[in-house]
Design a protein around this motif. Structure first.
Motif, PDB file in Angstrom:
ATOM      1  N   ALA A  34       0.123  12.710   4.148  1.00 34.58           N
ATOM      2  CA  ALA A  34       0.317  13.863   3.260  1.00 34.58           C
ATOM      3  C   ALA A  34       0.685  13.429   1.840  1.00 34.58           C
ATOM      4  CB  ALA A  34       1.393  14.789   3.823  1.00 34.58           C
ATOM      5  N   SER A  35       1.439  12.353   1.692  1.00 32.01           N
ATOM      6  CA  SER A  35       1.827  11.925   0.340  1.00 32.01           C
ATOM      7  C   SER A  35       0.626  11.361  -0.420  1.00 32.01           C
ATOM      8  CB  SER A  35       2.974  10.917   0.381  1.00 32.01           C
ATOM      9  OG  SER A  35       2.565   9.717   0.996  1.00 32.01           O
ATOM     10  N   LEU A  36      -0.272  10.682   0.273  1.00 30.77           N
ATOM     11  CA  LEU A  36      -1.491  10.185  -0.365  1.00 30.77           C
ATOM     12  C   LEU A  36      -2.342  11.360  -0.854  1.00 30.77           C
ATOM     13  CD1 LEU A  36      -3.296   7.719  -1.063  1.00 30.77           C
ATOM     14  CD2 LEU A  36      -4.342   8.009   1.210  1.00 30.77           C
ATOM     15  N   PHE A  40      -3.369  12.283  -4.678  1.00 29.29           N
ATOM     16  CA  PHE A  40      -4.782  12.470  -5.007  1.00 29.29           C
ATOM     17  C   PHE A  40      -4.974  13.780  -5.776  1.00 29.29           C
ATOM     18  CE2 PHE A  40      -8.869  14.437  -3.985  1.00 29.29           C
ATOM     19  CZ  PHE A  40      -9.742  13.454  -4.422  1.00 29.29           C
ATOM     20  N   ILE A  41      -4.440  14.867  -5.272  1.00 31.11           N
ATOM     21  CA  ILE A  41      -4.607  16.185  -5.904  1.00 31.11           C
ATOM     22  C   ILE A  41      -3.987  16.204  -7.297  1.00 31.11           C
ATOM     23  CG2 ILE A  41      -3.864  18.611  -5.757  1.00 31.11           C
ATOM     24  CD1 ILE A  41      -6.299  17.933  -4.033  1.00 31.11           C
ATOM     25  N   GLU A  42      -2.816  15.586  -7.455  1.00 30.62           N
ATOM     26  CA  GLU A  42      -2.168  15.548  -8.770  1.00 30.62           C
ATOM     27  C   GLU A  42      -3.010  14.799  -9.798  1.00 30.62           C
ATOM     28  OE1 GLU A  42       1.714  13.895  -7.980  1.00 30.62           O
ATOM     29  OE2 GLU A  42       2.444  15.777  -7.116  1.00 30.62           O
ATOM     30  N   LEU A  43      -3.716  13.768  -9.390  1.00 28.63           N
ATOM     31  CA  LEU A  43      -4.540  12.973 -10.297  1.00 28.63           C
ATOM     32  C   LEU A  43      -5.946  13.551 -10.465  1.00 28.63           C
ATOM     33  CD1 LEU A  43      -3.458   9.481  -8.974  1.00 28.63           C
ATOM     34  CD2 LEU A  43      -2.817  10.504 -11.168  1.00 28.63           C
ATOM     35  N   TRP A  44      -6.444  14.208  -9.457  1.00 34.36           N
ATOM     36  CA  TRP A  44      -7.796  14.758  -9.406  1.00 34.36           C
ATOM     37  C   TRP A  44      -8.033  15.815 -10.481  1.00 34.36           C
ATOM     38  CZ3 TRP A  44     -12.458  15.373  -6.815  1.00 34.36           C
ATOM     39  CH2 TRP A  44     -12.951  16.643  -6.635  1.00 34.36           C
ATOM     40  N   ASP A  45      -7.149  16.798 -10.581  1.00 28.68           N
ATOM     41  CA  ASP A  45      -7.328  17.896 -11.542  1.00 28.68           C
ATOM     42  C   ASP A  45      -7.460  17.403 -12.984  1.00 28.68           C
ATOM     43  OD1 ASP A  45      -7.478  19.934  -9.664  1.00 28.68           O
ATOM     44  OD2 ASP A  45      -5.323  20.307  -9.690  1.00 28.68           O
ATOM     45  N   CYS A 121     -11.766   7.729  -0.410  1.00 26.43           N
ATOM     46  CA  CYS A 121     -11.842   8.509  -1.652  1.00 26.43           C
ATOM     47  C   CYS A 121     -10.457   8.661  -2.278  1.00 26.43           C
ATOM     48  CB  CYS A 121     -12.415   9.902  -1.379  1.00 26.43           C
ATOM     49  SG  CYS A 121     -14.075   9.939  -0.710  1.00 26.43           S
ATOM     50  N   MET A 122      -9.488   9.021  -1.442  1.00 20.35           N
ATOM     51  CA  MET A 122      -8.129   9.208  -1.951  1.00 20.35           C
ATOM     52  C   MET A 122      -7.606   7.929  -2.582  1.00 20.35           C
ATOM     53  SD  MET A 122      -6.272  11.476   0.971  1.00 20.35           S
ATOM     54  CE  MET A 122      -7.208  12.706   1.853  1.00 20.35           C
ATOM     55  N   GLU A 123      -7.836   6.798  -1.923  1.00 22.58           N
ATOM     56  CA  GLU A 123      -7.354   5.524  -2.457  1.00 22.58           C
ATOM     57  C   GLU A 123      -8.102   5.112  -3.717  1.00 22.58           C
ATOM     58  OE1 GLU A 123      -7.592   3.024   1.013  1.00 22.58           O
ATOM     59  OE2 GLU A 123      -5.658   3.777   1.784  1.00 22.58           O
ATOM     60  N   SER A 124      -9.340   5.541  -3.880  1.00 23.09           N
ATOM     61  CA  SER A 124     -10.073   5.217  -5.110  1.00 23.09           C
ATOM     62  C   SER A 124      -9.409   5.850  -6.326  1.00 23.09           C
ATOM     63  CB  SER A 124     -11.539   5.668  -5.019  1.00 23.09           C
ATOM     64  OG  SER A 124     -11.691   7.049  -5.289  1.00 23.09           O
ATOM     65  N   VAL A 125      -8.731   6.972  -6.116  1.00 25.41           N
ATOM     66  CA  VAL A 125      -8.063   7.689  -7.204  1.00 25.41           C
ATOM     67  C   VAL A 125      -6.602   7.281  -7.334  1.00 25.41           C
ATOM     68  CG1 VAL A 125      -7.334   9.997  -7.976  1.00 25.41           C
ATOM     69  CG2 VAL A 125      -9.648   9.653  -7.076  1.00 25.41           C
ATOM     70  N   THR A 126      -5.913   7.112  -6.210  1.00 22.98           N
ATOM     71  CA  THR A 126      -4.474   6.834  -6.262  1.00 22.98           C
ATOM     72  C   THR A 126      -4.136   5.376  -6.506  1.00 22.98           C
ATOM     73  OG1 THR A 126      -4.352   6.591  -3.856  1.00 22.98           O
ATOM     74  CG2 THR A 126      -3.943   8.800  -4.773  1.00 22.98           C
ATOM     75  N   ALA A 127      -5.038   4.474  -6.145  1.00 20.17           N
ATOM     76  CA  ALA A 127      -4.812   3.039  -6.359  1.00 20.17           C
ATOM     77  C   ALA A 127      -6.105   2.404  -6.863  1.00 20.17           C
ATOM     78  CB  ALA A 127      -4.353   2.379  -5.065  1.00 20.17           C
ATOM     79  N   PRO A 128      -6.563   2.847  -8.025  1.00 18.81           N
ATOM     80  CA  PRO A 128      -7.873   2.361  -8.501  1.00 18.81           C
ATOM     81  C   PRO A 128      -7.839   0.880  -8.867  1.00 18.81           C
ATOM     82  CG  PRO A 128      -6.794   3.637 -10.211  1.00 18.81           C
ATOM     83  CD  PRO A 128      -5.926   3.745  -8.976  1.00 18.81           C
ATOM     84  N   LEU A 133     -15.062   2.742  -9.370  1.00 25.02           N
ATOM     85  CA  LEU A 133     -15.441   4.139  -9.401  1.00 25.02           C
ATOM     86  C   LEU A 133     -14.366   4.999  -8.736  1.00 25.02           C
ATOM     87  CD1 LEU A 133     -17.937   6.057  -9.928  1.00 25.02           C
ATOM     88  CD2 LEU A 133     -18.546   5.618  -7.543  1.00 25.02           C
ATOM     89  N   LEU A 134     -13.982   6.088  -9.400  1.00 29.19           N
ATOM     90  CA  LEU A 134     -13.122   7.101  -8.786  1.00 29.19           C
ATOM     91  C   LEU A 134     -14.096   8.100  -8.186  1.00 29.19           C
ATOM     92  CD1 LEU A 134     -10.542   7.641 -11.673  1.00 29.19           C
ATOM     93  CD2 LEU A 134     -10.527   5.922  -9.866  1.00 29.19           C
ATOM     94  N   PHE A 135     -14.018   8.332  -6.879  1.00 27.09           N
ATOM     95  CA  PHE A 135     -15.094   9.088  -6.251  1.00 27.09           C
ATOM     96  C   PHE A 135     -14.636  10.009  -5.127  1.00 27.09           C
ATOM     97  CE2 PHE A 135     -14.634   5.117  -3.927  1.00 27.09           C
ATOM     98  CZ  PHE A 135     -14.694   5.518  -2.590  1.00 27.09           C
ATOM     99  N   VAL A 136     -15.506  10.948  -4.816  1.00 23.47           N
ATOM    100  CA  VAL A 136     -15.489  11.721  -3.586  1.00 23.47           C
ATOM    101  C   VAL A 136     -16.824  11.402  -2.917  1.00 23.47           C
ATOM    102  CG1 VAL A 136     -13.980  13.530  -4.483  1.00 23.47           C
ATOM    103  CG2 VAL A 136     -16.450  13.800  -4.665  1.00 23.47           C
TER     104      VAL A 136
END
Length: 188
Positions: A34-36, A40-45, A121-128, A133-136
Protein backbone atom coordinates in the motif's frame (compact mmCIF):
# COMPACT_ATOMS: atom_id res chain seq x y z
CA UNK A 1 -1.30 36.67 -42.27
CA UNK A 2 -0.25 33.47 -40.50
CA UNK A 3 -2.80 30.76 -39.78
CA UNK A 4 -3.58 30.35 -36.06
CA UNK A 5 -1.72 27.49 -34.42
CA UNK A 6 -3.53 24.17 -34.56
CA UNK A 7 -5.21 22.76 -31.48
CA UNK A 8 -3.96 19.42 -30.18
CA UNK A 9 -5.63 16.35 -31.75
CA UNK A 10 -7.07 15.28 -28.39
CA UNK A 11 -8.59 18.71 -27.74
CA UNK A 12 -10.22 18.77 -31.19
CA UNK A 13 -11.54 15.25 -30.77
CA UNK A 14 -13.12 15.94 -27.37
CA UNK A 15 -14.61 19.25 -28.49
CA UNK A 16 -16.03 17.81 -31.72
CA UNK A 17 -17.48 14.75 -29.99
CA UNK A 18 -18.87 16.82 -27.10
CA UNK A 19 -17.74 14.24 -24.56
CA UNK A 20 -17.82 15.25 -20.91
CA UNK A 21 -16.09 12.18 -19.51
CA UNK A 22 -12.63 11.57 -21.01
CA UNK A 23 -9.33 10.03 -20.15
CA UNK A 24 -7.53 6.75 -20.00
CA UNK A 25 -8.59 4.07 -17.52
CA UNK A 26 -5.75 2.62 -15.43
CA UNK A 27 -6.19 -0.52 -13.32
CA UNK A 28 -4.03 -1.34 -10.32
CA UNK A 29 -3.00 -5.01 -10.31
CA UNK A 30 -0.36 -5.01 -7.57
CA UNK A 31 -1.98 -4.77 -4.13
CA UNK A 32 0.72 -6.19 -1.84
CA UNK A 33 2.35 -2.85 -0.94
CA UNK A 34 0.00 0.00 0.00
CA UNK A 35 2.83 2.46 0.71
CA UNK A 36 4.37 1.84 -2.73
CA UNK A 37 0.98 2.52 -4.32
CA UNK A 38 0.56 5.72 -2.29
CA UNK A 39 4.02 6.94 -3.38
CA UNK A 40 3.22 6.08 -6.99
CA UNK A 41 -0.04 8.08 -6.95
CA UNK A 42 1.62 11.09 -5.30
CA UNK A 43 4.29 11.19 -8.04
CA UNK A 44 2.02 10.17 -10.93
CA UNK A 45 -0.31 13.21 -10.92
CA UNK A 46 2.48 15.81 -11.20
CA UNK A 47 4.10 13.89 -14.07
CA UNK A 48 0.83 13.88 -16.01
CA UNK A 49 0.18 17.55 -15.26
CA UNK A 50 3.68 18.50 -16.40
CA UNK A 51 3.07 16.99 -19.84
CA UNK A 52 -0.06 19.07 -20.36
CA UNK A 53 1.58 22.19 -18.91
CA UNK A 54 4.48 21.75 -21.33
CA UNK A 55 2.14 21.84 -24.34
CA UNK A 56 1.90 25.24 -26.04
CA UNK A 57 -1.09 27.40 -25.12
CA UNK A 58 -2.37 26.97 -28.66
CA UNK A 59 -2.84 23.23 -28.00
CA UNK A 60 -5.98 24.12 -26.02
CA UNK A 61 -5.64 21.74 -23.07
CA UNK A 62 -7.04 24.43 -20.76
CA UNK A 63 -10.35 24.13 -22.67
CA UNK A 64 -10.77 20.46 -21.78
CA UNK A 65 -8.92 20.29 -18.47
CA UNK A 66 -12.06 19.86 -16.38
CA UNK A 67 -13.31 17.07 -18.69
CA UNK A 68 -10.05 15.14 -18.91
CA UNK A 69 -8.78 12.92 -16.13
CA UNK A 70 -7.22 9.54 -15.67
CA UNK A 71 -9.58 7.05 -14.05
CA UNK A 72 -7.90 4.72 -11.54
CA UNK A 73 -9.52 1.34 -10.95
CA UNK A 74 -8.33 0.18 -7.54
CA UNK A 75 -10.32 -2.99 -7.01
CA UNK A 76 -9.31 -6.13 -5.14
CA UNK A 77 -10.84 -8.18 -7.96
CA UNK A 78 -7.91 -7.12 -10.18
CA UNK A 79 -5.23 -7.90 -7.60
CA UNK A 80 -2.42 -10.02 -9.07
CA UNK A 81 -4.30 -10.42 -12.34
CA UNK A 82 -2.49 -10.98 -15.61
CA UNK A 83 -2.87 -8.71 -18.66
CA UNK A 84 -5.47 -11.08 -20.20
CA UNK A 85 -7.65 -10.60 -17.11
CA UNK A 86 -7.27 -6.82 -17.21
CA UNK A 87 -8.33 -6.82 -20.87
CA UNK A 88 -11.28 -9.09 -20.07
CA UNK A 89 -12.46 -6.80 -17.25
CA UNK A 90 -12.22 -3.79 -19.57
CA UNK A 91 -14.22 -5.60 -22.28
CA UNK A 92 -16.94 -6.37 -19.74
CA UNK A 93 -17.29 -2.65 -19.05
CA UNK A 94 -17.57 -1.85 -22.77
CA UNK A 95 -19.93 -4.59 -23.91
CA UNK A 96 -23.35 -3.01 -23.35
CA UNK A 97 -23.71 0.29 -25.21
CA UNK A 98 -27.36 0.69 -24.17
CA UNK A 99 -26.96 -0.04 -20.49
CA UNK A 100 -27.92 2.54 -17.92
CA UNK A 101 -26.03 0.64 -15.23
CA UNK A 102 -23.19 2.28 -13.35
CA UNK A 103 -19.81 0.97 -14.42
CA UNK A 104 -20.23 0.90 -18.17
CA UNK A 105 -17.79 3.12 -19.99
CA UNK A 106 -18.71 6.43 -21.56
CA UNK A 107 -17.48 6.96 -25.16
CA UNK A 108 -14.53 9.13 -24.04
CA UNK A 109 -13.27 6.26 -21.87
CA UNK A 110 -13.51 3.55 -24.53
CA UNK A 111 -10.19 2.78 -26.13
CA UNK A 112 -8.60 -0.09 -28.01
CA UNK A 113 -6.13 -0.65 -25.20
CA UNK A 114 -6.47 -0.34 -21.47
CA UNK A 115 -3.76 0.51 -19.00
CA UNK A 116 -2.63 -1.18 -15.83
CA UNK A 117 -0.07 -0.66 -13.10
CA UNK A 118 1.83 -3.57 -11.61
CA UNK A 119 4.80 -3.59 -9.23
CA UNK A 120 7.30 -2.92 -12.03
CA UNK A 121 5.35 0.19 -13.12
CA UNK A 122 5.12 1.51 -9.57
CA UNK A 123 8.85 1.04 -9.03
CA UNK A 124 9.65 2.79 -12.32
CA UNK A 125 8.09 5.93 -10.82
CA UNK A 126 8.98 5.61 -7.14
CA UNK A 127 12.59 4.47 -7.58
CA UNK A 128 13.56 5.56 -11.09
CA UNK A 129 16.94 4.69 -12.50
CA UNK A 130 18.91 7.33 -14.40
CA UNK A 131 17.53 7.79 -17.92
CA UNK A 132 14.93 5.06 -17.31
CA UNK A 133 11.40 5.23 -18.60
CA UNK A 134 8.62 6.08 -16.13
CA UNK A 135 5.81 3.89 -17.37
CA UNK A 136 2.49 2.13 -17.04
CA UNK A 137 1.54 -0.86 -19.17
CA UNK A 138 -0.96 -0.97 -21.98
CA UNK A 139 -2.80 -4.10 -23.01
CA UNK A 140 -4.91 -4.56 -26.09
CA UNK A 141 -8.54 -5.06 -25.06
CA UNK A 142 -8.54 -7.99 -27.52
CA UNK A 143 -5.84 -9.89 -25.60
CA UNK A 144 -7.19 -13.31 -24.69
CA UNK A 145 -9.65 -13.42 -27.60
CA UNK A 146 -9.30 -15.08 -30.95
CA UNK A 147 -10.50 -11.93 -32.71
CA UNK A 148 -7.64 -9.82 -34.11
CA UNK A 149 -4.83 -11.80 -32.42
CA UNK A 150 -2.19 -9.77 -34.33
CA UNK A 151 -3.28 -6.70 -32.36
CA UNK A 152 -3.19 -8.39 -28.96
CA UNK A 153 -0.08 -7.36 -27.08
CA UNK A 154 1.17 -5.77 -23.88
CA UNK A 155 3.55 -2.83 -23.99
CA UNK A 156 5.12 -0.25 -21.69
CA UNK A 157 3.83 3.30 -22.13
CA UNK A 158 5.87 6.32 -21.10
CA UNK A 159 3.77 8.31 -18.64
CA UNK A 160 4.99 11.53 -20.25
CA UNK A 161 3.36 10.49 -23.56
CA UNK A 162 0.17 9.08 -22.08
CA UNK A 163 -2.13 12.11 -22.41
CA UNK A 164 -0.58 13.90 -25.37
CA UNK A 165 0.23 10.94 -27.66
CA UNK A 166 -1.03 7.54 -26.54
CA UNK A 167 -4.57 8.34 -25.32
CA UNK A 168 -5.54 10.32 -28.45
CA UNK A 169 -4.14 7.59 -30.69
CA UNK A 170 -6.18 4.96 -28.86
CA UNK A 171 -9.36 6.91 -29.58
CA UNK A 172 -8.74 7.45 -33.29
CA UNK A 173 -9.87 4.55 -35.48
CA UNK A 174 -7.61 5.52 -38.37
CA UNK A 175 -4.51 4.63 -36.34
CA UNK A 176 -3.87 0.90 -36.11
CA UNK A 177 -2.96 -0.48 -32.71
CA UNK A 178 0.21 -1.90 -34.22
CA UNK A 179 1.18 1.62 -35.35
CA UNK A 180 1.19 2.68 -31.69
CA UNK A 181 4.10 0.41 -30.86
CA UNK A 182 6.76 2.97 -31.86
CA UNK A 183 5.44 5.46 -29.27
CA UNK A 184 5.56 2.76 -26.63
CA UNK A 185 8.74 1.28 -25.27
CA UNK A 186 8.75 -2.37 -26.27
CA UNK A 187 6.89 -5.32 -24.93
CA UNK A 188 6.20 -5.57 -21.26
Amino acid sequence: MDDPPERHTLVKLIEEAGWDDNGPVVSRTYLADASLWKQFIELWDPILQCTMDAAPDSAGFECIGDRLQVRIVDDEALGNKCPDDVAFAHRLCEDDDDSEEVGFLEPGLRTRMCLFVDQECMESVTAPRADALLFVKAVSVRLGTTRWPEQAFVSKVAIESLITEVYPALLLPEISVTELRPIMDGDA
